[in-house]
Design a protein around this motif. Structure first.
Motif, short mmCIF file in Angstrom:
data_model
loop_
_atom_site.label_atom_id
_atom_site.label_comp_id
_atom_site.label_asym_id
_atom_site.label_seq_id
_atom_site.Cartn_x
_atom_site.Cartn_y
_atom_site.Cartn_z
N VAL A 228 0.84 -1.20 0.00
CA VAL A 228 0.00 0.00 0.00
C VAL A 228 0.88 1.25 0.00
CG1 VAL A 228 -1.64 1.35 1.37
CG2 VAL A 228 -1.98 -1.10 1.10
N ALA A 229 2.00 1.19 0.74
CA ALA A 229 2.90 2.35 0.82
C ALA A 229 3.37 2.76 -0.57
CB ALA A 229 4.09 2.02 1.71
N GLY A 230 3.66 1.76 -1.42
CA GLY A 230 4.09 2.07 -2.78
C GLY A 230 3.04 2.85 -3.55
N ALA A 231 1.79 2.40 -3.40
CA ALA A 231 0.68 3.10 -4.07
C ALA A 231 0.57 4.52 -3.55
CB ALA A 231 -0.62 2.34 -3.86
N LEU A 232 0.76 4.69 -2.24
CA LEU A 232 0.67 6.02 -1.64
C LEU A 232 1.79 6.93 -2.13
CD1 LEU A 232 -0.37 5.28 2.05
CD2 LEU A 232 -1.78 6.07 0.15
N VAL A 233 2.96 6.34 -2.42
CA VAL A 233 4.07 7.13 -2.95
C VAL A 233 3.66 7.79 -4.26
CG1 VAL A 233 6.36 6.99 -4.01
CG2 VAL A 233 5.93 5.80 -1.88
N VAL A 234 3.02 6.99 -5.13
CA VAL A 234 2.58 7.53 -6.41
C VAL A 234 1.51 8.60 -6.20
CG1 VAL A 234 1.42 6.98 -8.59
CG2 VAL A 234 3.16 5.45 -7.67
N LEU A 235 0.57 8.32 -5.32
CA LEU A 235 -0.50 9.28 -5.03
C LEU A 235 0.10 10.60 -4.53
CD1 LEU A 235 -3.49 9.95 -4.69
CD2 LEU A 235 -3.42 8.90 -2.44
N ASN B 89 5.87 3.12 6.63
CA ASN B 89 7.27 2.78 6.43
C ASN B 89 8.00 2.55 7.74
OD1 ASN B 89 7.37 2.75 3.63
ND2 ASN B 89 7.54 4.96 3.54
N ASN B 90 7.70 3.42 8.73
CA ASN B 90 8.37 3.28 10.02
C ASN B 90 8.01 1.96 10.68
OD1 ASN B 90 9.62 5.68 9.72
ND2 ASN B 90 8.26 6.85 11.05
N ARG B 91 6.84 1.44 10.33
CA ARG B 91 6.44 0.16 10.90
C ARG B 91 7.04 -1.02 10.13
NH1 ARG B 91 0.58 -2.45 12.35
NH2 ARG B 91 1.18 -4.55 11.76
N THR B 92 7.05 -0.92 8.78
CA THR B 92 7.44 -2.09 7.98
C THR B 92 8.94 -2.22 7.77
OG1 THR B 92 7.11 -0.87 5.93
CG2 THR B 92 5.25 -2.17 6.73
N VAL B 93 9.65 -1.09 7.62
CA VAL B 93 11.08 -1.16 7.28
C VAL B 93 11.90 -1.93 8.32
CG1 VAL B 93 13.18 0.23 6.98
CG2 VAL B 93 11.11 0.79 5.70
N PRO B 94 11.72 -1.65 9.64
CA PRO B 94 12.52 -2.41 10.61
C PRO B 94 12.19 -3.90 10.60
CG PRO B 94 11.55 -0.45 11.62
CD PRO B 94 10.90 -0.62 10.29
N VAL B 95 10.94 -4.26 10.26
CA VAL B 95 10.52 -5.66 10.30
C VAL B 95 11.01 -6.41 9.05
CG1 VAL B 95 8.56 -7.24 10.45
CG2 VAL B 95 8.49 -5.04 11.64
N LEU B 96 10.76 -5.82 7.88
CA LEU B 96 11.02 -6.54 6.62
C LEU B 96 12.42 -6.30 6.09
CD1 LEU B 96 7.67 -5.67 4.78
CD2 LEU B 96 8.16 -7.69 6.14
N GLY B 97 13.09 -5.25 6.53
CA GLY B 97 14.34 -4.84 5.89
C GLY B 97 13.98 -3.88 4.77
N VAL B 98 14.85 -2.92 4.50
CA VAL B 98 14.49 -1.86 3.55
C VAL B 98 14.38 -2.40 2.12
CG1 VAL B 98 16.84 -1.03 3.12
CG2 VAL B 98 14.92 0.55 2.93
N GLY B 99 15.19 -3.39 1.76
CA GLY B 99 15.13 -3.94 0.40
C GLY B 99 13.79 -4.58 0.09
N VAL B 100 13.32 -5.44 0.99
CA VAL B 100 12.04 -6.12 0.78
C VAL B 100 10.88 -5.12 0.85
CG1 VAL B 100 10.46 -7.83 1.73
CG2 VAL B 100 12.90 -8.34 1.60
N ALA B 101 10.95 -4.20 1.81
CA ALA B 101 9.91 -3.19 1.94
C ALA B 101 9.80 -2.39 0.64
CB ALA B 101 10.19 -2.26 3.12
N VAL B 102 10.95 -2.04 0.09
CA VAL B 102 10.97 -1.28 -1.17
C VAL B 102 10.42 -2.14 -2.31
CG1 VAL B 102 12.53 -0.43 -2.95
CG2 VAL B 102 12.79 0.36 -0.60
N GLY B 103 10.82 -3.42 -2.35
CA GLY B 103 10.32 -4.32 -3.39
C GLY B 103 8.80 -4.41 -3.39
N LEU B 104 8.21 -4.56 -2.21
CA LEU B 104 6.75 -4.61 -2.10
C LEU B 104 6.15 -3.27 -2.49
CD1 LEU B 104 6.52 -6.56 1.24
CD2 LEU B 104 5.43 -7.28 -0.88
N GLY B 105 6.80 -2.20 -2.05
CA GLY B 105 6.32 -0.87 -2.39
C GLY B 105 6.32 -0.65 -3.89
#
Lengths: 147, 149
Positions: free
Chosen positions: A8-15, B88-104
């Protein structure tokens, strides 16, 4: 849940980028970024008032670079306000993503002390997917030019 | 119109640099949030940002290129940013920034395809095509690999 939220965060980035660049077109990019931060600060303070501020652990050891997020954010907002009206949202997104992924993989590898091959392969596939998306854009532009 | 404070670099390079900056920002904000608490971190991040952008906006008076009334939703970008930061503040520490970015990335791809298809926010309309769907599917598989499913 964290996986879902991260998507969802990715979608929000675009928004967020789209809204800011659209505002930038009307009032200029610096004023748009100012509005962005003022509204954000009001939102953050509103959250604090509603949910209550926790007592910050000020004695915690905080590395200096942890304070620079707001500065980076301004650079990002200003730069994306410049980029988005000039190249398509999809192309800009693809390029921003490549930079993000590369940096993220490096940071994770540094943190974990090792490189995970499936993760690299996944990131590579992701980039391939992005390139296919880009290709669809180029062919689309050509066909639009013909009609 | 050229902007003197932002160097004249090719847009693709600037866009990739923005990506790197986003990644560093995610880590910085998540670290601050872990050291303090989520809401204080949100306030600090925005205050620090304002401290930079206010003088910039005062010194560099850039006019917008488009005139006319401003639709109110355009003013809500900052609120979207707050939600974004909180996630982001919730997910990045849990998933790691690479995976969080990939999902994003997957979320961004889907969202930008939607924005393009409908030409939202006054941006140019670009219709969804089969190749784009294929690209999204490949990217989706890549993200699954990254996540480790």
């Amino acid at each position: 849940m964290d996986y879902f939220l991260a998507t969802v965060a990715g979608a929000l980035v675009v928004l967020s980028m789209s809204l800011n660049s659209a505002l930038g077109l009307r009032i200029g990019i610096f004023r748009a970024a100012t509005v962005n931060y003022v509204v954000g600060l009001i939102g953050a303070l509103g959250l604090g008032v509603t949910l209550g501020f926790a007592t910050p652990k000020w004695n915690a050891e905080i590395p200096w670079w942890a304070w620079t997020g707001g500065l980076l954010g301004v650079g990002i907002v200003v730069a994306s306000n410049r980029i988005f009206p000039r190249i398509s949202v999809a192309s800009a997104t693809v390029l921003v993503i490549a930079g993000q992924l590369g940096t993220g993989l490096v940071l994770d590898a540094l943190r974990e002390g090792s490189v995970r091959l499936p993760r690299l392969a996944g990131a590579a596939l992701l980039v391939v997917g992005l390139l296919i998306t880009l290709k669809s854009r180029t062919s689309e532009a050509k066909s639009a030019g013909q009609s | 119109m050229p902007v003197s404070l932002v160097p004249e670099v090719p847009m693709p390079i600037l866009a990739a640099a923005v990506g790197a900056a986003i990644c560093l920002m995610l880590v910085a904000n998540a670290t601050l949030q872990q050291a303090l608490d989520p809401i204080t971190a949100l306030v600090i991040v925005h205050t620090v940002g304002l401290a930079l952008i206010l003088p910039l906006a005062a010194l560099v008076r850039l006019p917008g290129s488009r005139t006319g009334p401003i639709p109110w939703p355009l003013f809500t970008g900052g609120l979207v940013g707050v939600v974004l930061l909180w996630i982001n503040n919730r997910t990045v520490p849990v998933l790691g920034v690479g995976v969080a970015v990939g999902l994003g990335v997957l979320g961004q791809l889907i969202a930008s395809a939607v924005v393009d298809h409908f030409g939202l926010f006054g941006l140019e309309q670009r219709r969804f095509r089969f190749t784009k769907a294929l690209g999204l599917a490949v990217a989706g598989v890549g993200v699954l690999l990254m996540v480790g499913v």
